[in-house]
Design a protein around this motif. Structure first.
Motif, PDB file in Angstrom:
ATOM      1  N   THR A  68      35.598   5.845  21.098  1.00  0.00           N
ATOM      2  CA  THR A  68      36.826   6.528  21.517  1.00  0.00           C
ATOM      3  C   THR A  68      36.499   7.586  22.564  1.00  0.00           C
ATOM      4  O   THR A  68      37.209   7.719  23.560  1.00  0.00           O
ATOM      5  N   LEU A  69      35.420   8.320  22.351  1.00  0.00           N
ATOM      6  CA  LEU A  69      34.999   9.318  23.330  1.00  0.00           C
ATOM      7  C   LEU A  69      34.714   8.654  24.674  1.00  0.00           C
ATOM      8  O   LEU A  69      35.112   9.168  25.724  1.00  0.00           O
ATOM      9  N   ASN A  70      34.047   7.509  24.651  1.00  0.00           N
ATOM     10  CA  ASN A  70      33.772   6.776  25.892  1.00  0.00           C
ATOM     11  C   ASN A  70      35.057   6.358  26.587  1.00  0.00           C
ATOM     12  O   ASN A  70      35.146   6.426  27.817  1.00  0.00           O
ATOM     13  N   GLN A  71      36.032   5.913  25.823  1.00  0.00           N
ATOM     14  CA  GLN A  71      37.319   5.508  26.407  1.00  0.00           C
ATOM     15  C   GLN A  71      38.013   6.701  27.064  1.00  0.00           C
ATOM     16  O   GLN A  71      38.600   6.570  28.141  1.00  0.00           O
ATOM     17  N   ILE A  72      37.936   7.853  26.423  1.00  0.00           N
ATOM     18  CA  ILE A  72      38.547   9.065  26.985  1.00  0.00           C
ATOM     19  C   ILE A  72      37.813   9.465  28.260  1.00  0.00           C
ATOM     20  O   ILE A  72      38.440   9.784  29.272  1.00  0.00           O
ATOM     21  N   ALA A  73      36.485   9.450  28.218  1.00  0.00           N
ATOM     22  CA  ALA A  73      35.677   9.831  29.376  1.00  0.00           C
ATOM     23  C   ALA A  73      35.935   8.904  30.565  1.00  0.00           C
ATOM     24  O   ALA A  73      35.929   9.353  31.715  1.00  0.00           O
ATOM     25  N   ASN A  74      36.193   7.634  30.288  1.00  0.00           N
ATOM     26  CA  ASN A  74      36.444   6.653  31.350  1.00  0.00           C
ATOM     27  C   ASN A  74      37.891   6.632  31.815  1.00  0.00           C
ATOM     28  O   ASN A  74      38.248   5.867  32.711  1.00  0.00           O
ATOM     29  N   GLY A  75      38.737   7.423  31.182  1.00  0.00           N
ATOM     30  CA  GLY A  75      40.144   7.479  31.569  1.00  0.00           C
ATOM     31  C   GLY A  75      40.990   6.360  30.996  1.00  0.00           C
ATOM     32  O   GLY A  75      42.128   6.159  31.418  1.00  0.00           O
ATOM     33  N   ASN A  76      40.457   5.625  30.016  1.00  0.00           N
ATOM     34  CA  ASN A  76      41.195   4.515  29.401  1.00  0.00           C
ATOM     35  C   ASN A  76      41.965   4.930  28.159  1.00  0.00           C
ATOM     36  O   ASN A  76      42.682   4.117  27.578  1.00  0.00           O
ATOM     37  N   ALA A  77      41.806   6.176  27.736  1.00  0.00           N
ATOM     38  CA  ALA A  77      42.521   6.695  26.566  1.00  0.00           C
ATOM     39  C   ALA A  77      42.748   8.178  26.797  1.00  0.00           C
ATOM     40  O   ALA A  77      42.120   8.804  27.654  1.00  0.00           O
ATOM     41  N   SER A  78      43.654   8.733  26.027  1.00  0.00           N
ATOM     42  CA  SER A  78      43.910  10.172  26.119  1.00  0.00           C
ATOM     43  C   SER A  78      44.052  10.730  24.710  1.00  0.00           C
ATOM     44  O   SER A  78      44.166   9.986  23.733  1.00  0.00           O
ATOM     45  N   LEU A  79      44.034  12.029  24.629  1.00  0.00           N
ATOM     46  CA  LEU A  79      44.169  12.707  23.342  1.00  0.00           C
ATOM     47  C   LEU A  79      45.583  13.260  23.234  1.00  0.00           C
ATOM     48  O   LEU A  79      45.993  14.097  24.056  1.00  0.00           O
ATOM     49  N   LEU A  80      46.327  12.783  22.256  1.00  0.00           N
ATOM     50  CA  LEU A  80      47.695  13.258  22.073  1.00  0.00           C
ATOM     51  C   LEU A  80      47.685  14.731  21.690  1.00  0.00           C
ATOM     52  O   LEU A  80      46.835  15.180  20.912  1.00  0.00           O
ATOM     53  N   HIS A  81      48.611  15.469  22.254  1.00  0.00           N
ATOM     54  CA  HIS A  81      48.788  16.900  21.980  1.00  0.00           C
ATOM     55  C   HIS A  81      47.615  17.746  22.448  1.00  0.00           C
ATOM     56  O   HIS A  81      47.420  18.861  21.983  1.00  0.00           O
ATOM     57  N   VAL A  82      46.790  17.198  23.355  1.00  0.00           N
ATOM     58  CA  VAL A  82      45.684  17.949  23.953  1.00  0.00           C
ATOM     59  C   VAL A  82      45.853  17.862  25.460  1.00  0.00           C
ATOM     60  O   VAL A  82      45.942  16.760  26.012  1.00  0.00           O
ATOM     61  N   ASP A  83      45.908  19.030  26.118  1.00  0.00           N
ATOM     62  CA  ASP A  83      46.087  18.997  27.569  1.00  0.00           C
ATOM     63  C   ASP A  83      44.820  18.479  28.242  1.00  0.00           C
ATOM     64  O   ASP A  83      43.746  18.437  27.644  1.00  0.00           O
ATOM     65  N   GLN A  84      44.963  18.083  29.490  1.00  0.00           N
ATOM     66  CA  GLN A  84      43.866  17.447  30.224  1.00  0.00           C
ATOM     67  C   GLN A  84      42.663  18.368  30.363  1.00  0.00           C
ATOM     68  O   GLN A  84      41.522  17.930  30.266  1.00  0.00           O
ATOM     69  N   GLU A  85      42.902  19.654  30.576  1.00  0.00           N
ATOM     70  CA  GLU A  85      41.802  20.606  30.730  1.00  0.00           C
ATOM     71  C   GLU A  85      40.975  20.706  29.446  1.00  0.00           C
ATOM     72  O   GLU A  85      39.746  20.659  29.482  1.00  0.00           O
TER      73      GLU A  85
END
Length: 56
Positions: A16-33
């Motif tokens: 999941t961390l890899n997906q977030i790092a690659n821009g293929n997933a995001s964290l709900l209720h967490v801003d991009q910064e």
């Protein structure tokens, strides 16, 4: 979700961390910064571990 719970989840689910790092997933209720800071922290930890293992 608390940041501590989120970090625990990502430790248990590195794909999941890899997906977030690659821009293929995001964290709900967490801003991009905040998401970027979390991902950077994991990546820096990996670099530190690699250096420690290389010098051991």
């Amino acid at each position: 979700m608390k940041i501590q719970e989120l970090v625990s989840y990502l430790v248990e689910n590195p794909s999941t961390l890899n997906q977030i790092a690659n821009g293929n997933a995001s964290l709900l209720h967490v801003d991009q910064e905040t998401a970027s800071i979390i991902v950077d922290g994991f990546q820096k930890e990996d670099v530190i571990k690699a250096i420690i293992w290389a010098t051991a």
